[in-house]
Write a protein that holds these residues in place. Sequence first.
Motif, PDB file in Angstrom:
ATOM      1  N   THR A   1       0.844  -1.192   0.000  1.00 44.42           N
ATOM      2  CA  THR A   1       0.000   0.000   0.000  1.00 44.42           C
ATOM      3  C   THR A   1       0.879   1.241   0.000  1.00 44.42           C
ATOM      4  O   THR A   1       1.834   1.327   0.774  1.00 44.42           O
ATOM      5  CB  THR A   1      -0.942   0.005   1.221  1.00 44.42           C
ATOM      6  N   LEU A   2       0.549   2.191  -0.858  1.00 46.81           N
ATOM      7  CA  LEU A   2       1.287   3.442  -0.968  1.00 46.81           C
ATOM      8  C   LEU A   2       0.440   4.599  -0.447  1.00 46.81           C
ATOM      9  O   LEU A   2      -0.750   4.684  -0.751  1.00 46.81           O
ATOM     10  CB  LEU A   2       1.637   3.722  -2.437  1.00 46.81           C
ATOM     11  N   ASP A   3       1.051   5.486   0.333  1.00 46.99           N
ATOM     12  CA  ASP A   3       0.393   6.727   0.729  1.00 46.99           C
ATOM     13  C   ASP A   3       0.355   7.667  -0.467  1.00 46.99           C
ATOM     14  O   ASP A   3       1.267   7.654  -1.301  1.00 46.99           O
ATOM     15  CB  ASP A   3       1.167   7.415   1.854  1.00 46.99           C
ATOM     16  N   CYS A   4      -0.670   8.509  -0.527  1.00 53.20           N
ATOM     17  CA  CYS A   4      -0.782   9.447  -1.644  1.00 53.20           C
ATOM     18  C   CYS A   4      -1.873  10.476  -1.348  1.00 53.20           C
ATOM     19  O   CYS A   4      -2.661  10.290  -0.424  1.00 53.20           O
ATOM     20  CB  CYS A   4      -1.100   8.706  -2.942  1.00 53.20           C
ATOM     21  N   PRO A   5      -1.955  11.545  -2.138  1.00 51.75           N
ATOM     22  CA  PRO A   5      -3.003  12.542  -1.919  1.00 51.75           C
ATOM     23  C   PRO A   5      -4.331  12.178  -2.585  1.00 51.75           C
ATOM     24  O   PRO A   5      -5.378  12.643  -2.176  1.00 51.75           O
ATOM     25  CB  PRO A   5      -2.422  13.813  -2.522  1.00 51.75           C
TER      26      PRO A   5
ATOM     27  N   GLN B   1       3.479  14.353   1.700  1.00 52.76           N
ATOM     28  CA  GLN B   1       4.751  14.906   1.234  1.00 52.76           C
ATOM     29  C   GLN B   1       5.351  13.955   0.208  1.00 52.76           C
ATOM     30  O   GLN B   1       5.618  12.789   0.520  1.00 52.76           O
ATOM     31  CB  GLN B   1       5.734  15.069   2.405  1.00 52.76           C
ATOM     32  N   ARG B   2       5.552  14.457  -1.013  1.00 54.63           N
ATOM     33  CA  ARG B   2       6.139  13.619  -2.062  1.00 54.63           C
ATOM     34  C   ARG B   2       7.524  13.142  -1.658  1.00 54.63           C
ATOM     35  O   ARG B   2       8.313  13.921  -1.119  1.00 54.63           O
ATOM     36  CB  ARG B   2       6.275  14.406  -3.356  1.00 54.63           C
ATOM     37  N   PRO B   3       7.860  11.883  -1.946  1.00 61.49           N
ATOM     38  CA  PRO B   3       9.232  11.425  -1.710  1.00 61.49           C
ATOM     39  C   PRO B   3      10.202  12.187  -2.607  1.00 61.49           C
ATOM     40  O   PRO B   3       9.827  12.624  -3.697  1.00 61.49           O
ATOM     41  CB  PRO B   3       9.193   9.943  -2.106  1.00 61.49           C
TER      42      PRO B   3
ATOM     43  N   ARG C   1       6.242   4.212 -22.738  1.00 61.53           N
ATOM     44  CA  ARG C   1       4.836   3.928 -22.415  1.00 61.53           C
ATOM     45  C   ARG C   1       4.429   4.579 -21.096  1.00 61.53           C
ATOM     46  O   ARG C   1       3.377   5.213 -20.994  1.00 61.53           O
ATOM     47  CB  ARG C   1       4.626   2.417 -22.341  1.00 61.53           C
ATOM     48  N   LEU C   2       5.261   4.437 -20.063  1.00 60.98           N
ATOM     49  CA  LEU C   2       4.900   4.967 -18.749  1.00 60.98           C
ATOM     50  C   LEU C   2       4.965   6.492 -18.707  1.00 60.98           C
ATOM     51  O   LEU C   2       4.147   7.123 -18.030  1.00 60.98           O
ATOM     52  CB  LEU C   2       5.758   4.329 -17.666  1.00 60.98           C
ATOM     53  N   LEU C   3       5.887   7.088 -19.428  1.00 60.45           N
ATOM     54  CA  LEU C   3       5.902   8.551 -19.515  1.00 60.45           C
ATOM     55  C   LEU C   3       4.610   9.041 -20.161  1.00 60.45           C
ATOM     56  O   LEU C   3       4.043  10.053 -19.752  1.00 60.45           O
ATOM     57  CB  LEU C   3       7.121   9.036 -20.295  1.00 60.45           C
ATOM     58  N   GLY C   4       4.111   8.303 -21.136  1.00 56.17           N
ATOM     59  CA  GLY C   4       2.844   8.643 -21.778  1.00 56.17           C
ATOM     60  C   GLY C   4       1.644   8.518 -20.851  1.00 56.17           C
ATOM     61  O   GLY C   4       0.624   9.169 -21.056  1.00 56.17           O
ATOM     62  N   LEU C   5       1.768   7.691 -19.818  1.00 59.03           N
ATOM     63  CA  LEU C   5       0.695   7.524 -18.834  1.00 59.03           C
ATOM     64  C   LEU C   5       0.762   8.551 -17.708  1.00 59.03           C
ATOM     65  O   LEU C   5      -0.122   8.605 -16.870  1.00 59.03           O
ATOM     66  CB  LEU C   5       0.748   6.114 -18.221  1.00 59.03           C
ATOM     67  N   GLY C   6       1.840   9.344 -17.656  1.00 55.82           N
ATOM     68  CA  GLY C   6       1.943  10.368 -16.623  1.00 55.82           C
ATOM     69  C   GLY C   6       3.110  10.219 -15.673  1.00 55.82           C
ATOM     70  O   GLY C   6       3.276  11.017 -14.757  1.00 55.82           O
ATOM     71  N   ALA C   7       3.953   9.203 -15.866  1.00 48.21           N
ATOM     72  CA  ALA C   7       5.156   9.070 -15.038  1.00 48.21           C
ATOM     73  C   ALA C   7       6.149  10.171 -15.426  1.00 48.21           C
ATOM     74  O   ALA C   7       6.053  10.764 -16.511  1.00 48.21           O
ATOM     75  CB  ALA C   7       5.793   7.703 -15.235  1.00 48.21           C
TER      76      ALA C   7
ATOM     77  N   PRO D   1       2.699   9.583 -10.547  1.00 46.39           N
ATOM     78  CA  PRO D   1       2.108  10.916 -10.408  1.00 46.39           C
ATOM     79  C   PRO D   1       2.098  11.479  -8.986  1.00 46.39           C
ATOM     80  O   PRO D   1       2.010  12.693  -8.814  1.00 46.39           O
ATOM     81  CB  PRO D   1       0.678  10.721 -10.927  1.00 46.39           C
ATOM     82  N   ALA D   2       2.234  10.628  -7.960  1.00 47.20           N
ATOM     83  CA  ALA D   2       2.310  11.112  -6.573  1.00 47.20           C
ATOM     84  C   ALA D   2       3.752  11.256  -6.106  1.00 47.20           C
ATOM     85  O   ALA D   2       3.996  11.600  -4.951  1.00 47.20           O
ATOM     86  CB  ALA D   2       1.546  10.175  -5.640  1.00 47.20           C
ATOM     87  N   GLY D   3       4.725  10.983  -6.981  1.00 47.61           N
ATOM     88  CA  GLY D   3       6.128  11.166  -6.655  1.00 47.61           C
ATOM     89  C   GLY D   3       6.855   9.934  -6.159  1.00 47.61           C
ATOM     90  O   GLY D   3       8.051   9.995  -5.887  1.00 47.61           O
TER      91      GLY D   3
END
Length: 122
Positions: A7-11, A56-58, A84-90, A108-110
């Motif tokens: 599980t990842l924390d995120c906004p 807080q973004r890492p 591919r991943l840059l195209g998805l928003g990385a 996208p959450a860092g």
Amino acid sequence: MKLCAVTLDCPDPLALAEFYQRATDYAPHPMSDAEFAGLIGPGGFFLGFQRVDDYQRPQWPGPASPQQSHLDFAVPDLDEGEKRLLGLGAIKAEHQPNEQRWRVLLDPAGHPFCLVIEGEQG
């Protein structure tokens, strides 16, 4: 013992779940909501995302807000996987310690994650 979830924390759990769903093709968990979202992968593996106030973004690399952990994803080709991943928003991390063996990207959450060549991880 078997690892069954990460599980990842995120906004914004729903937005981050959508990014990883598009990246992995894992199935969305039917009980996902604005506070906690999840994806179900092979063998029932669960990838979760929980909303955290004042997230807080890492920073990678960096001691102010360290990465704490990261995910690795195996791909057949680093260049194609990165594209591919840059195209998805990385976002491609500025610091690339060994770009020929793996690529460090930020979701996208860092959160940093790595792309590795299939069969060469570990």
